[in-house]
Design a protein around this motif. Structure first.
Motif, mmCIF file in Angstrom:
data_model
loop_
_atom_site.group_PDB
_atom_site.id
_atom_site.type_symbol
_atom_site.label_atom_id
_atom_site.label_comp_id
_atom_site.label_asym_id
_atom_site.label_seq_id
_atom_site.Cartn_x
_atom_site.Cartn_y
_atom_site.Cartn_z
ATOM 1 N N LEU A 22 0.801 -1.089 0.111
ATOM 2 C CA LEU A 22 0.226 -0.184 0.072
ATOM 3 C C LEU A 22 1.164 0.947 -0.106
ATOM 4 O O LEU A 22 1.708 1.515 1.249
ATOM 5 C CB LEU A 22 -0.715 -0.099 1.020
ATOM 6 C CG LEU A 22 -2.089 1.078 1.732
ATOM 7 C CD1 LEU A 22 -2.904 1.804 0.306
ATOM 8 C CD2 LEU A 22 -2.281 1.026 2.810
ATOM 9 N N GLU A 23 1.149 2.177 -0.550
ATOM 10 C CA GLU A 23 1.341 2.941 -0.850
ATOM 11 C C GLU A 23 0.498 4.985 -1.159
ATOM 12 O O GLU A 23 -0.808 3.906 -1.786
ATOM 13 C CB GLU A 23 2.671 2.906 -1.769
ATOM 14 C CG GLU A 23 2.014 2.882 -3.540
ATOM 15 C CD GLU A 23 3.143 2.690 -4.119
ATOM 16 O OE1 GLU A 23 4.563 2.257 -3.689
ATOM 17 O OE2 GLU A 23 3.144 2.888 -5.431
ATOM 18 N N PRO A 24 1.032 5.873 -0.514
ATOM 19 C CA PRO A 24 0.380 6.848 -1.392
ATOM 20 C C PRO A 24 0.786 7.074 -2.116
ATOM 21 O O PRO A 24 1.349 7.133 -2.771
ATOM 22 C CB PRO A 24 0.530 7.953 0.389
ATOM 23 C CG PRO A 24 1.884 7.393 0.129
ATOM 24 C CD PRO A 24 1.583 5.916 -0.001
ATOM 25 N N GLN A 45 -4.144 6.385 -2.272
ATOM 26 C CA GLN A 45 -3.550 5.802 -2.025
ATOM 27 C C GLN A 45 -4.039 4.421 -3.180
ATOM 28 O O GLN A 45 -4.588 4.115 -3.670
ATOM 29 C CB GLN A 45 -3.974 4.939 -0.710
ATOM 30 C CG GLN A 45 -3.465 6.012 0.938
ATOM 31 C CD GLN A 45 -3.822 5.346 1.867
ATOM 32 O OE1 GLN A 45 -3.156 4.214 1.877
ATOM 33 N NE2 GLN A 45 -5.070 5.980 2.376
ATOM 34 N N THR A 111 -4.433 2.205 7.434
ATOM 35 C CA THR A 111 -4.443 4.143 6.673
ATOM 36 C C THR A 111 -5.284 3.317 5.609
ATOM 37 O O THR A 111 -5.858 4.526 5.251
ATOM 38 C CB THR A 111 -2.754 4.204 6.535
ATOM 39 O OG1 THR A 111 -3.011 3.188 5.208
ATOM 40 C CG2 THR A 111 -2.500 4.320 7.192
ATOM 41 N N LEU A 112 -5.928 2.820 5.324
ATOM 42 C CA LEU A 112 -6.857 2.297 3.984
ATOM 43 C C LEU A 112 -8.428 2.395 4.825
ATOM 44 O O LEU A 112 -9.058 2.216 3.542
ATOM 45 C CB LEU A 112 -6.927 1.317 3.352
ATOM 46 C CG LEU A 112 -7.401 1.084 1.915
ATOM 47 C CD1 LEU A 112 -6.940 1.869 1.196
ATOM 48 C CD2 LEU A 112 -6.486 -0.514 1.586
#
Length: 162
Positions: A22-24, A45, A111-112
């Motif tokens: 997962l990445e912004p 994201q 964070t998702l």
């Protein structure tokens, strides 16, 4: 399956990790349905997983929630946890189970929480930095394919054993 080598400026989905990452992303993401912008952000994201094009997630505050209708559908992802769905309704048109989110994601994807993803094939248009995204084949997975992503991509029936 034959990996397509990426050209300069491209990513191969075969270089993405498993378990997924997962990445912004600051890319301009946009979703349009029945002539209305449903979601738009530069604070998204993306989930990157081997053999899958990126799945883009929108912060809930960048989604027009008045167009979302709760769906009874639930699914389970071994990496992210239990997913919940929305229908997207604008005027007299509705796309069933067209958006999904994780109300209680696993710790690795915390964070998702409540970010929303949309099936490109059910919307009128989904774009990444102004480029129209094609839906991931098969209708089950929700990746968005743009010219900077190369496959082959998992999703079509003959790819389920990958």
């Amino acid at each position: 399956m034959q990996r397509i080598p990426p050209a300069p400026g491209q990513e191969s989905v075969w270089d993405y990790p498993r378990p997924p990452r997962l990445e912004p992303t600051a890319k301009h993401l946009r979703v349009v349905f029945n002539g209305v912008v449903i979601a738009e952000t530069r604070r998204g994201q993306r989930v990157l997983e081997t053999s899958h094009p990126p799945v883009y997630y929108f912060p809930p505050e960048d989604v027009q929630s008045q167009y979302l209708v709760p769906s009874p559908r639930r699914t389970f992802c071994e990496w992210k946890g239990q997913g919940a769905y929305y229908h997207v309704r604008v005027g007299d048109r509705q796309a069933n189970h067209a958006a999904w989110y994780y109300p209680e994601p696993t710790p690795a994807f915390a964070t998702l929480r409540n970010y929303l993803a949309f099936y490109a094939g059910l919307m009128d248009e989904c774009t990444v930095d102004g480029v129209v995204a094609l839906p991931q084949p098969g209708g089950f997975y929700g990746g968005w394919i743009t010219p900077d992503i190369v496959g082959p991509f998992k999703g079509a029936p003959e790819t389920w054993d990958w």
